[in-house]
Motif scaffolding. Sequence first.
Motif, short mmCIF file in Angstrom:
data_model
loop_
_atom_site.label_atom_id
_atom_site.label_comp_id
_atom_site.label_asym_id
_atom_site.label_seq_id
_atom_site.Cartn_x
_atom_site.Cartn_y
_atom_site.Cartn_z
N GLU A 121 0.83 -1.19 0.00
CA GLU A 121 0.00 0.00 0.00
C GLU A 121 0.88 1.25 0.00
OE1 GLU A 121 -2.30 0.71 3.53
OE2 GLU A 121 -0.76 -0.15 4.81
N ILE A 122 0.30 2.33 -0.48
CA ILE A 122 0.99 3.62 -0.45
C ILE A 122 0.98 4.11 0.99
CG2 ILE A 122 0.93 6.02 -1.23
CD1 ILE A 122 -0.43 4.96 -3.81
N VAL A 123 2.16 4.41 1.52
CA VAL A 123 2.26 4.87 2.91
C VAL A 123 2.80 6.29 3.00
CG1 VAL A 123 2.47 2.54 3.86
CG2 VAL A 123 4.54 3.79 3.19
N GLY A 124 3.20 6.86 1.88
CA GLY A 124 3.70 8.23 1.90
C GLY A 124 3.70 8.84 0.52
N LEU A 125 3.46 10.14 0.49
CA LEU A 125 3.48 10.87 -0.77
C LEU A 125 3.95 12.29 -0.48
CD1 LEU A 125 2.73 11.25 -3.79
CD2 LEU A 125 0.44 11.89 -3.01
N GLU A 126 4.95 12.72 -1.24
CA GLU A 126 5.39 14.11 -1.17
C GLU A 126 5.37 14.65 -2.59
OE1 GLU A 126 8.79 16.71 0.91
OE2 GLU A 126 9.55 15.31 -0.61
N VAL A 127 4.72 15.78 -2.77
CA VAL A 127 4.68 16.46 -4.07
C VAL A 127 5.10 17.90 -3.81
CG1 VAL A 127 3.26 17.12 -6.03
CG2 VAL A 127 2.76 14.99 -4.82
N ILE A 128 6.22 18.30 -4.43
CA ILE A 128 6.70 19.67 -4.26
C ILE A 128 6.97 20.28 -5.63
CG2 ILE A 128 7.64 19.35 -1.94
CD1 ILE A 128 10.41 18.99 -3.18
N ASP A 129 6.85 21.58 -5.71
CA ASP A 129 7.09 22.23 -6.99
C ASP A 129 8.59 22.29 -7.29
OD1 ASP A 129 7.95 24.31 -5.34
OD2 ASP A 129 6.59 25.80 -6.17
N ARG A 130 8.89 22.64 -8.52
CA ARG A 130 10.28 22.64 -8.99
C ARG A 130 11.14 23.61 -8.18
NH1 ARG A 130 13.21 25.48 -12.75
NH2 ARG A 130 14.68 24.27 -14.00
N GLU A 131 10.62 24.80 -7.90
CA GLU A 131 11.38 25.79 -7.14
C GLU A 131 11.73 25.27 -5.75
OE1 GLU A 131 9.89 29.77 -6.72
OE2 GLU A 131 9.43 29.89 -8.85
N THR A 132 10.76 24.68 -5.06
CA THR A 132 10.99 24.15 -3.72
C THR A 132 12.02 23.04 -3.75
OG1 THR A 132 8.74 24.73 -3.08
CG2 THR A 132 9.88 23.12 -1.70
N TYR A 133 11.92 22.15 -4.74
CA TYR A 133 12.88 21.05 -4.89
C TYR A 133 14.30 21.62 -5.00
CZ TYR A 133 15.48 17.21 -6.94
OH TYR A 133 16.43 16.25 -7.20
N HIS A 134 14.49 22.56 -5.91
CA HIS A 134 15.83 23.13 -6.13
C HIS A 134 16.31 23.94 -4.92
CE1 HIS A 134 16.51 21.58 -10.08
NE2 HIS A 134 15.31 21.98 -10.46
N GLN A 135 15.40 24.62 -4.23
CA GLN A 135 15.77 25.35 -3.03
C GLN A 135 16.26 24.39 -1.95
OE1 GLN A 135 12.55 27.55 -1.28
NE2 GLN A 135 13.82 28.44 0.32
N ARG A 136 15.55 23.29 -1.74
CA ARG A 136 15.95 22.30 -0.74
C ARG A 136 17.32 21.71 -1.07
NH1 ARG A 136 10.82 18.41 0.62
NH2 ARG A 136 9.55 19.96 1.68
N VAL A 137 17.54 21.36 -2.32
CA VAL A 137 18.82 20.78 -2.72
C VAL A 137 19.94 21.80 -2.50
CG1 VAL A 137 20.15 19.93 -4.69
CG2 VAL A 137 17.83 19.10 -4.31
N ALA A 138 19.71 23.06 -2.87
CA ALA A 138 20.72 24.12 -2.70
C ALA A 138 21.05 24.35 -1.23
CB ALA A 138 20.23 25.41 -3.33
N GLU A 139 20.06 24.18 -0.36
CA GLU A 139 20.27 24.39 1.08
C GLU A 139 20.80 23.14 1.77
OE1 GLU A 139 16.54 25.87 2.49
OE2 GLU A 139 16.83 27.84 1.57
N GLY A 140 20.93 22.04 1.03
CA GLY A 140 21.54 20.84 1.59
C GLY A 140 20.58 19.92 2.34
N TYR A 141 19.31 20.09 2.16
CA TYR A 141 18.35 19.18 2.77
C TYR A 141 17.25 18.86 1.78
CZ TYR A 141 15.24 23.15 3.63
OH TYR A 141 14.42 24.24 3.49
N GLY A 142 16.37 17.98 2.18
CA GLY A 142 15.30 17.59 1.26
C GLY A 142 15.74 16.43 0.39
N PRO A 143 14.94 16.10 -0.61
CA PRO A 143 15.29 14.95 -1.46
C PRO A 143 16.55 15.24 -2.26
CG PRO A 143 13.42 16.14 -2.38
CD PRO A 143 13.71 16.75 -1.04
#
Length: 154
Positions: A121-143
Motif C-alpha cells: 500500500e501507499i504509505v507516503g506521498l510528497e509532491v513539491i514544486d520545482r522551485e521548492t525542490y531546487h531550493q531544498r537541494v541548494a540548502e543541503g536538505y530535502g530529497p
Amino acid sequence: MRRGRPGALPRGTAGRTLTSVGTAGTDDRPGERTETAASGAPSRLWHVTLSVSGTEAPLGEVRRALEQLAHDHPFLLTSRYANDHAEIRYWEEARDLHDAAAVALRLWGEHRSTARLPPWEIVGLEVIDRETYHQRVAEGYGPLPATPVGVHPF
C-alpha cells in the motif's frame, strides 16, 4: 492529439489516455513548462516521491517489478527498494498540486498487475514544486537529486 503511456493498460483503464497540451508561449525560466492544459492554466513540473510498504517479498521480484514499472512509466527517475518497502521518485507535469498528487496516487494501483508489483500500500506521498525542490537541494536538505537514475536497493 492524444497519447497513452506505453505498454498494456491495466484492467478497467481502457478509456483513459493522456492528452497532449499546446504551447502557450515562452518562459524565461529554464526547465519550466510553458504548455497549457485544456482549462487554460499553465502546466508546472512537480517532484513526486511515492513510498509504498507491505509484507516481505523476494528482493529479485521487487527489483524486476520496479524495473518493469520504470519501463511502463518512462517518467520515473529512480526507485529504491527493500524486501518490504520501496520509494519512487519522478517528475510529473500537471496543472496544480492536486492533479500531480492524483496521478501519483493512481500510479501504484494502475501498474500493479502489468508490472506485477507487490501488493503493497501507499504509505507516503510528497509532491513539491520545482522551485521548492531546487531550493531544498541548494540548502543541503530535502530529497537528494535523483542520481544515479534507475532501480537500486536501499
